[in-house]
Design an enzyme around this catalytic site. Sequence first.
Site, PDB file in Angstrom:
ATOM      1  N   CYS A   1      56.389 -29.700  -4.488  1.00 52.87           N
ATOM      2  CA  CYS A   1      55.016 -29.719  -3.971  1.00 52.87           C
ATOM      3  C   CYS A   1      54.939 -29.098  -2.570  1.00 52.87           C
ATOM      4  O   CYS A   1      55.040 -27.885  -2.437  1.00 52.87           O
ATOM      5  CB  CYS A   1      54.459 -31.145  -3.997  1.00 52.87           C
ATOM      6  SG  CYS A   1      52.653 -31.186  -3.932  1.00 52.87           S
TER       7      CYS A   1
ATOM      8  N   SER B   1      70.946 -60.996  -0.306  1.00 56.47           N
ATOM      9  CA  SER B   1      71.944 -61.699   0.509  1.00 56.47           C
ATOM     10  C   SER B   1      73.099 -62.200  -0.357  1.00 56.47           C
ATOM     11  O   SER B   1      74.253 -62.246   0.100  1.00 56.47           O
ATOM     12  CB  SER B   1      71.297 -62.872   1.267  1.00 56.47           C
ATOM     13  OG  SER B   1      70.816 -63.862   0.384  1.00 56.47           O
TER      14      SER B   1
ATOM     15  N   GLU C   1      59.371 -36.207 -10.090  1.00 56.04           N
ATOM     16  CA  GLU C   1      59.921 -37.549  -9.860  1.00 56.04           C
ATOM     17  C   GLU C   1      59.058 -38.669 -10.436  1.00 56.04           C
ATOM     18  O   GLU C   1      59.528 -39.809 -10.581  1.00 56.04           O
ATOM     19  CB  GLU C   1      60.150 -37.781  -8.361  1.00 56.04           C
ATOM     20  CG  GLU C   1      58.894 -37.930  -7.507  1.00 56.04           C
ATOM     21  CD  GLU C   1      58.329 -36.610  -7.010  1.00 56.04           C
ATOM     22  OE1 GLU C   1      57.616 -36.615  -5.987  1.00 56.04           O
ATOM     23  OE2 GLU C   1      58.585 -35.567  -7.651  1.00 56.04           O
TER      24      GLU C   1
ATOM     25  N   HIS D   1      55.101 -32.783  -9.399  1.00 51.04           N
ATOM     26  CA  HIS D   1      56.007 -33.867  -9.028  1.00 51.04           C
ATOM     27  C   HIS D   1      56.872 -34.295 -10.218  1.00 51.04           C
ATOM     28  O   HIS D   1      56.456 -35.115 -11.040  1.00 51.04           O
ATOM     29  CB  HIS D   1      55.207 -35.070  -8.508  1.00 51.04           C
ATOM     30  CG  HIS D   1      54.583 -34.831  -7.171  1.00 51.04           C
ATOM     31  ND1 HIS D   1      55.275 -35.015  -5.986  1.00 51.04           N
ATOM     32  CD2 HIS D   1      53.341 -34.406  -6.831  1.00 51.04           C
ATOM     33  CE1 HIS D   1      54.483 -34.725  -4.973  1.00 51.04           C
ATOM     34  NE2 HIS D   1      53.306 -34.343  -5.455  1.00 51.04           N
TER      35      HIS D   1
END
Length: 511
Positions: free
Chosen positions: A80, A228, A171, A169
């Site tokens: 793009c 975590s 993606e 695009h």
Amino acid sequence: MEKVVLILDFGSQLTQLIARRVRELELYCEIIPFSKFDSYPKDQIQAVILSGSPASVRLENSPSIHFEDIIDKFPVLGICYGAQLMAHSLGGEVSNSNKREYGKAELKLNYKHPIWNEIPDSSIIWMSHSDTITKLPIGFEVIASTSDIPIAAFQKTNTVVPTIAVQFHPEVVHTEYGLKMLSNFLFDLCKFKRNWTAGSFVEEKVKELKEQIGDDHAILALSGGVDSSVAALLMQKAIGDKLHCIFVDNGLLRKNEYEDVLTQYKEMGLNIKGVDAKSLFYSELKDVVDPEQKRKIIGRLFIEVFEEQAKSLAQVKYLCQGTIYPDVIESVSVYGPASSIKSHHNVGGLPDRLNLKIVEPLRLLFKDEVRRVGAELNLKKEILFRHPFPGPGLAIRIIGSVDENKVKLLQEADSIFISKLKETHLYEKIWQAGAILLPVYSVGVMGDERTYEQVLALRAVSSLDGMTAQWSEIPYEVLADISNSIINQVKGINRVVYDISSKPPATIEWE
């Protein structure tokens, strides 16, 4: 570390998505602001992808790079704005014409180029641009068009190093063969080898942590969440009992969460200490209504409690944090510090007075990659696939002031909600779900008696990364069962509503 597929960010909201797609193809990639390219070690670059941007190449001071440092030196894919910048910078023309495109379009291939391997001559792509390339630079040729855009994709001719650009695009999921196009570019054209798997990451990261920390000790605050927990398992694999884990009960966790998760952590062999700080948090939150003030109080108290624990461990030299890649990206602005998207408590959030070095074993990973690494480390499924839970906990799911009675009320209702989602096998299909206690009372009738009790809102959303979200379509009969169960079993709630707001414009959490 293997060489990098480097993504230059020009400010597109889709830049992270490009990286996620490349990682899905098991290639290591990183995102850096376009302005940082000059200082990036060139011997570590495998290929360069130029992202989109809300900017226009026709305007003065628009984001730009020196193409002489990239073209013919590395394989390049412009997407793009990246394609328009390439054309504009190398002598082509970009104009603002009547042929702007937004949304779905039909891509028509001019001839069979390797990037179109196993892609039909006509397919659906996703456009999002107002500027249009109207003339290519000398030495470039068109390789695909749409009915409105003659130059939808182009390449540099007479070069052994691939240079490809597309004005759409690849993606996004709306581009039918987008992932295949990226795969063709990286593997068929560039001849790269897959190098990024959960197993290879664990092996390399454990080795790196051993070298970094050596014989020193580290401390880590566990939350019960996947980030975590995976960080803890990686650290444990590297340094064993020299990792000291702290799990703080702030009184704002879900029902039985402190006891259950603490037990699970101990079963995993982690060197962990539980700290009961409920009364401290409840007293400081008394009569506080403003959500930002709640967050600040909870954040401050957590640091104070954690700091107290850290000081009692004189041998500790490192603080481990569960920072993940989106946290890092969002904290580094394309246009400089003044315009970063938002700050994150676990990106550079180490109090200087602790005098500890920071270690972030997950800072290169997206959330889905963290889960894959967790699976590689045999993390329990109950933790691995837990829904995201806000750092301030139930404090921001209680609208208004927080006290122990309201927390217990919400914990009971939330427990029923989540249990029912699991029973009906909906939990794993939903990105995040939770109950919100509203400061609203309504009249009800139970056993022929009038009640005047609180209203509970249910929230469940589907999402890929939490950046955008669609409310989940839970079947009516399941919602009815959840509502009846909560009203019948939780004294203090006599009405249940379901939130059908998407993000944007709403946020996932109410506060």
